[in-house]
Scaffold this active site. Sequence first.
Site, mmCIF file in Angstrom:
data_model
loop_
_atom_site.group_PDB
_atom_site.id
_atom_site.type_symbol
_atom_site.label_atom_id
_atom_site.label_comp_id
_atom_site.label_asym_id
_atom_site.label_seq_id
_atom_site.Cartn_x
_atom_site.Cartn_y
_atom_site.Cartn_z
ATOM 1 N N ASP A 147 -37.556 -24.241 -33.992
ATOM 2 C CA ASP A 147 -36.795 -24.275 -35.243
ATOM 3 C C ASP A 147 -36.202 -22.893 -35.534
ATOM 4 O O ASP A 147 -36.463 -21.932 -34.796
ATOM 5 C CB ASP A 147 -37.726 -24.751 -36.379
ATOM 6 C CG ASP A 147 -36.968 -25.576 -37.407
ATOM 7 O OD1 ASP A 147 -35.730 -25.467 -37.476
ATOM 8 O OD2 ASP A 147 -37.617 -26.337 -38.166
ATOM 9 N N ASP A 203 -21.506 -23.192 -28.466
ATOM 10 C CA ASP A 203 -21.003 -22.753 -27.161
ATOM 11 C C ASP A 203 -22.103 -22.164 -26.278
ATOM 12 O O ASP A 203 -22.060 -22.309 -25.073
ATOM 13 C CB ASP A 203 -19.877 -21.715 -27.332
ATOM 14 C CG ASP A 203 -18.558 -22.354 -27.733
ATOM 15 O OD1 ASP A 203 -18.445 -23.598 -27.686
ATOM 16 O OD2 ASP A 203 -17.631 -21.600 -28.099
#
Length: 540
Positions: A147, A203
């Site tokens: 997380d 990306d």
Amino acid sequence: MKTSQGLLAFAAAAGPSMAAKSLLATPPMGFNNWARFMCDLNQTLFTQTADAMASNGLLAAGYDRINIDDCWPLHKRAANGSLQWNTTLFPQGMPWLGSYLKQRGFHFGIYSDAGTYTCGGYPGSLGYEEIDAATFESWGVDYLKLDGCYVNPFKTEKYKQIYSHWHDVIGRMSKPMIFSESAPAYFSGNEHGNNTDWYDVMDWVPGYGELARHSDDIPVFRDTTAWGGVTTNYDFNTLLARYQKPGFFNDPDFLIADHPKLTLTEKKAQFALWASFSAPLIISAWVPALDKETLEMLKNERLIAINQDPLALQATLVSQDGKWDVLSKSLSNGDRILTVFNRQTQNDKLFVPFERAGYPIDPSGTQKYNVTDLWTGKSDDSATKGVTSNVPGHGVQVYRISPLYNTGRDTVVPTGMVFNTATRQCLTAGTDGATISLGKCTAADSQVWRVDSNGTLRSLAFPKSCLGADSKSGIASIRVCGGAPARWQQWQYQSTGNILSSGVGGSCLTAGDNGSVVIAKCGADRNKQVFEMPSGSLRE
Ligand SMILES: *[C@@H]1O[C@H](CO)[C@@H](O)[C@H](O)[C@H]1NC(C)=O
Ligand SMILES: *[C@@H]1O[C@H](CO)[C@@H](O)[C@H](O)[C@H]1NC(C)=O
Ligand SMILES: *[C@@H]1O[C@H](CO)[C@@H](O)[C@H](O)[C@H]1NC(C)=O
Ligand SMILES: *[C@@H]1O[C@H](CO)[C@@H](O)[C@H](O)[C@H]1NC(C)=O
Ligand SMILES: *[C@@H]1O[C@H](CO)[C@@H](O)[C@H](O)[C@H]1NC(C)=O
Ligand SMILES: *[C@@H]1O[C@H](CO)[C@@H](O)[C@H](O)[C@H]1NC(C)=O
Ligand SMILES: *[C@@H]1O[C@H](CO)[C@@H](O)[C@H](O)[C@H]1NC(C)=O
């Protein structure tokens, strides 16, 4: 994979050759406690869930992962720095639980956080990456969800540094570990319509792991509404199809299969959409008490087959008009799927012609298709024009379409919307057959584009006109295909979401003022230059 001149290449033709090599060739299936139980977790919850999944057929259907989420550790690390489980909650400990699960045929997954604390306030892994990886490995863990709470400074560069470090640490482990990255979720949905940071994170995420937890958390059990959360996560997922490939999956979060605020139709809608996306199928529910209909839904082998298809393509939008979303993708055997989502509250009917599912336009109307309803398994092998769908409000129908003529597979063309992912506006061919614009998506033929393998784009409204770039005027328009030098009518689609002109060097399709479409230097403004295209319109 590089294709010659980087032209648009049709992924379906390439086949699943790279799947075998990857750690996670098809999306994961299993269980996670979070949305159902949050921090109310313990050993019994996981052993009873595993027992139930082994006896009710979920394990046999493919759900073979049990993942523990937040709140399992003690607030203090051990003297040697390692994380420790709470012995009240896990009296026999994590290694015991790991082997309990393994003996029954499950993989064991765990949760930690990139920052100084987990979101629930337990110790985070920052600065302890090597120690925590070694600890997880010694417990038999082979899947880590990392997380992104408490990362300072809150900058994409900091996240990149931490997640890339974890990638290196995992790479040095003796056994491979699946790495689920929550970083993009911290940068999605900028309220000013500025997605730059989200795109930047998306990306790099595929380079470091297998999964992108990319946006909002799915509603938890106590939330008083749930359908809105399901559609929000569905909508986010439609913005990211370009990233998905065998070995890397967009994760729109858990299947909330016993949420009290979802009707059975809505649960089935979530399942059918996630299946169409080849998204992770991770159930967050009290499994021992799932009712018969829900279990039947989760075990539907026809929908699981499209979810686990070796091409691992994410279905993309063919059309969208506020009432209906239609999606499609190719399967490894050459079939196409058609997913029809009724977003309205009332039941309704929709006809979708076969060319919208990527098949050739057939003026003779004689080519036959075999259409199978994946909920019921009923098929119709006499269809020639398209699929008529009766769909309940908030419901989803999924069809598998097999052409019954010889050249079916070769003639499929990626077909659907081309839309800006910041504004969700659709590329639209003007009624004059010349101009183009970006506007509200309406499902009209002028917004459904066929993307040929040679890099040309043609709308169904003007099938003989190709999208072109004009270097003099700096605008994009449609003209008779072949009426201009070929490269001015050819485009390359990049995984960054840019649509690059083959003719005008370094120029990309760009949203201009007032819905106009221009060509401008690639990279000038990502919000205006990132588009989604029909799945299979690939890229590098
Ligand atoms: C374990 O957790 C479940 C779910 O929160 C709860 O119902 C159960 O009582 C707990 N069991 C023990 C032994 O604490
Ligand atoms: C660190 O300490 C814990 C708790 O005492 C122990 O279980 C663990 O094996 C130790 N780790 C190492 C690498 O020695
Ligand atoms: C272990 O978990 C229980 C139940 O949530 C909690 O009451 C207790 O304080 C925890 N133990 C420690 C040492 O943190
Ligand atoms: C969008 O966000 C990026 C990164 O935070 C920033 O550099 C850029 O200036 C922003 N663009 C606009 C138009 O606000
Ligand atoms: C149509 O598909 C079904 C499976 O969905 C299959 O059983 C049937 O044989 C197919 N029909 C033809 C003519 O291929
Ligand atoms: C691209 O392919 C389409 C369909 O096969 C064809 O009509 C068109 O002429 C081709 N264009 C170029 C520039 O090769
Ligand atoms: C966009 O539209 C607005 C309102 O119609 C107009 O005032 C403005 O000049 C237009 N801008 C451009 C660049 O055409």
